[in-house]
Scaffold this motif. Structure first.
Motif, short mmCIF file in Angstrom:
data_model
loop_
_atom_site.label_atom_id
_atom_site.label_comp_id
_atom_site.label_asym_id
_atom_site.label_seq_id
_atom_site.Cartn_x
_atom_site.Cartn_y
_atom_site.Cartn_z
N SER A 1 43.24 46.70 43.15
CA SER A 1 44.26 46.24 44.10
C SER A 1 43.68 45.95 45.49
O SER A 1 44.39 45.47 46.36
N SER A 2 42.40 46.24 45.68
CA SER A 2 41.76 45.91 46.95
C SER A 2 41.36 44.45 47.03
O SER A 2 40.99 43.97 48.10
N TYR A 3 41.42 43.75 45.91
CA TYR A 3 40.90 42.39 45.83
C TYR A 3 42.00 41.35 45.65
O TYR A 3 42.91 41.54 44.86
N ALA A 4 41.86 40.26 46.36
CA ALA A 4 42.58 39.05 45.97
C ALA A 4 41.82 38.44 44.79
O ALA A 4 40.61 38.59 44.69
N MET A 5 42.55 37.76 43.93
CA MET A 5 41.94 37.24 42.71
C MET A 5 42.16 35.74 42.61
O MET A 5 43.17 35.20 43.10
N GLY A 6 41.24 35.08 41.94
CA GLY A 6 41.37 33.64 41.76
C GLY A 6 40.96 33.21 40.38
O GLY A 6 40.23 33.92 39.69
N TRP A 7 41.45 32.05 40.00
CA TRP A 7 41.00 31.39 38.78
C TRP A 7 40.37 30.06 39.17
O TRP A 7 40.93 29.31 39.99
N PHE A 8 39.24 29.77 38.56
CA PHE A 8 38.55 28.51 38.73
C PHE A 8 38.26 27.93 37.36
O PHE A 8 38.34 28.65 36.35
N TYR B 1 37.18 28.51 32.00
CA TYR B 1 37.98 29.12 33.07
C TYR B 1 37.35 30.45 33.47
O TYR B 1 37.05 31.29 32.61
N TYR B 2 37.20 30.61 34.77
CA TYR B 2 36.58 31.81 35.33
C TYR B 2 37.57 32.53 36.24
O TYR B 2 38.28 31.89 37.01
N CYS B 3 37.57 33.85 36.17
CA CYS B 3 38.30 34.59 37.19
C CYS B 3 37.27 35.15 38.18
O CYS B 3 36.09 35.32 37.85
N ALA B 4 37.76 35.39 39.37
CA ALA B 4 36.88 35.84 40.45
C ALA B 4 37.66 36.76 41.39
O ALA B 4 38.89 36.68 41.46
N ALA B 5 36.91 37.59 42.09
CA ALA B 5 37.51 38.55 43.02
C ALA B 5 36.92 38.38 44.41
O ALA B 5 35.72 38.12 44.56
N THR B 6 37.78 38.54 45.41
CA THR B 6 37.35 38.45 46.79
C THR B 6 37.96 39.58 47.61
O THR B 6 39.08 40.00 47.33
N SER C 1 32.98 29.78 47.57
CA SER C 1 32.11 30.58 48.42
C SER C 1 32.78 31.85 48.93
O SER C 1 32.11 32.75 49.44
N GLU C 2 34.10 31.93 48.82
CA GLU C 2 34.84 33.09 49.32
C GLU C 2 34.91 34.23 48.30
O GLU C 2 35.41 35.30 48.62
N GLU D 1 31.89 19.77 38.71
CA GLU D 1 31.71 20.98 39.49
C GLU D 1 32.86 21.96 39.23
O GLU D 1 33.95 21.56 38.83
N ARG D 2 32.57 23.22 39.47
CA ARG D 2 33.61 24.23 39.34
C ARG D 2 34.67 24.00 40.41
O ARG D 2 34.33 23.76 41.58
N GLU D 3 35.93 24.09 40.01
CA GLU D 3 37.00 23.81 40.95
C GLU D 3 38.05 24.91 40.97
O GLU D 3 38.25 25.61 39.98
N PHE D 4 38.71 25.01 42.10
CA PHE D 4 39.77 25.99 42.29
C PHE D 4 40.99 25.63 41.44
O PHE D 4 41.38 24.46 41.35
N VAL D 5 41.60 26.66 40.85
CA VAL D 5 42.83 26.48 40.08
C VAL D 5 44.00 27.22 40.74
O VAL D 5 45.04 26.62 41.01
#
Length: 123
Positions: A30-37, A94-99, A108-109, A44-48
Motif C-alpha cells: 500500500s506504500s506504492y502507486a501501481m501502473g500497467w504498461f 503487459y507489465y505491472c510496475a510500482a512507484t 522512468s517514474e 516501445e513500452r507504453e503507459f496503459v
C-alpha cells in the motif's frame, strides 16, 4: 524492495475480455502507486493505466479509456487490470510496475517491474 508477478494473460477473440492480476511481495504494497504498461512487437513500452496507493485516483491512456479498469486490493497485495472490448491493437506483453510517487504516468517514474504477461487478441 517489491517483487511483482503478473498473471491472467492469454489468447482472446476481439471483443472479448481478460483480467490481469499483479501480485506483489516484499515491502508494504500500500506504500506504492501501481501502473500497467504494455509493449507490442517492434514498439516501445507504453503507459496503459495507473492507480494511487489508496485506489482513490486512477488514470488511463486514451487508447484504453472506457474499456479498461484498474483496481487494487491492498489486503491481497494485488492490482488488477480488467480489459473489456479487446481489440487486435491491444496485443502486447503487459507489465505491472510500482512507484513510490503518488502517481506515475511515465516509465522512468517506476522503480519495480514484473516480467510481463502476454495478451494476444485475434481479429
Amino acid at each position: 524492495q517489491v517483487q511483482l508477478v503478473e498473471s491472467g494473460g492469454g489468447l482472446v477473440q476481439a471483443g472479448g475480455s481478460l483480467r490481469l492480476s499483479c501480485a506483489a511481495s516484499g515491502r508494504t504494497f500500500s506504500s506504492y502507486a501501481m501502473g500497467w504498461f504494455r509493449q507490442a512487437p517492434g514498439k516501445e513500452r507504453e503507459f496503459v493505466s495507473a492507480i494511487s496507493w489508496s485506489g482513490g485516483r486512477t488514470y488511463y491512456a486514451n487508447s484504453v479509456k472506457g474499456r479498461f479498469t484498474i483496481s487494487r486490493d491492498n489486503a491481497k497485495n494485488t492490482v488488477y487490470l480488467q480489459m473489456n472490448s479487446l481489440e487486435a491493437e491491444d496485443t502486447a506483453v503487459y507489465y505491472c510496475a510500482a512507484t513510490t510517487l503518488s502517481m506515475g504516468l511515465r516509465l522512468s517514474e517506476y522503480s519495480y517491474w514484473g516480467e510481463g504477461t502476454q495478451v494476444t487478441v485475434s481479429s
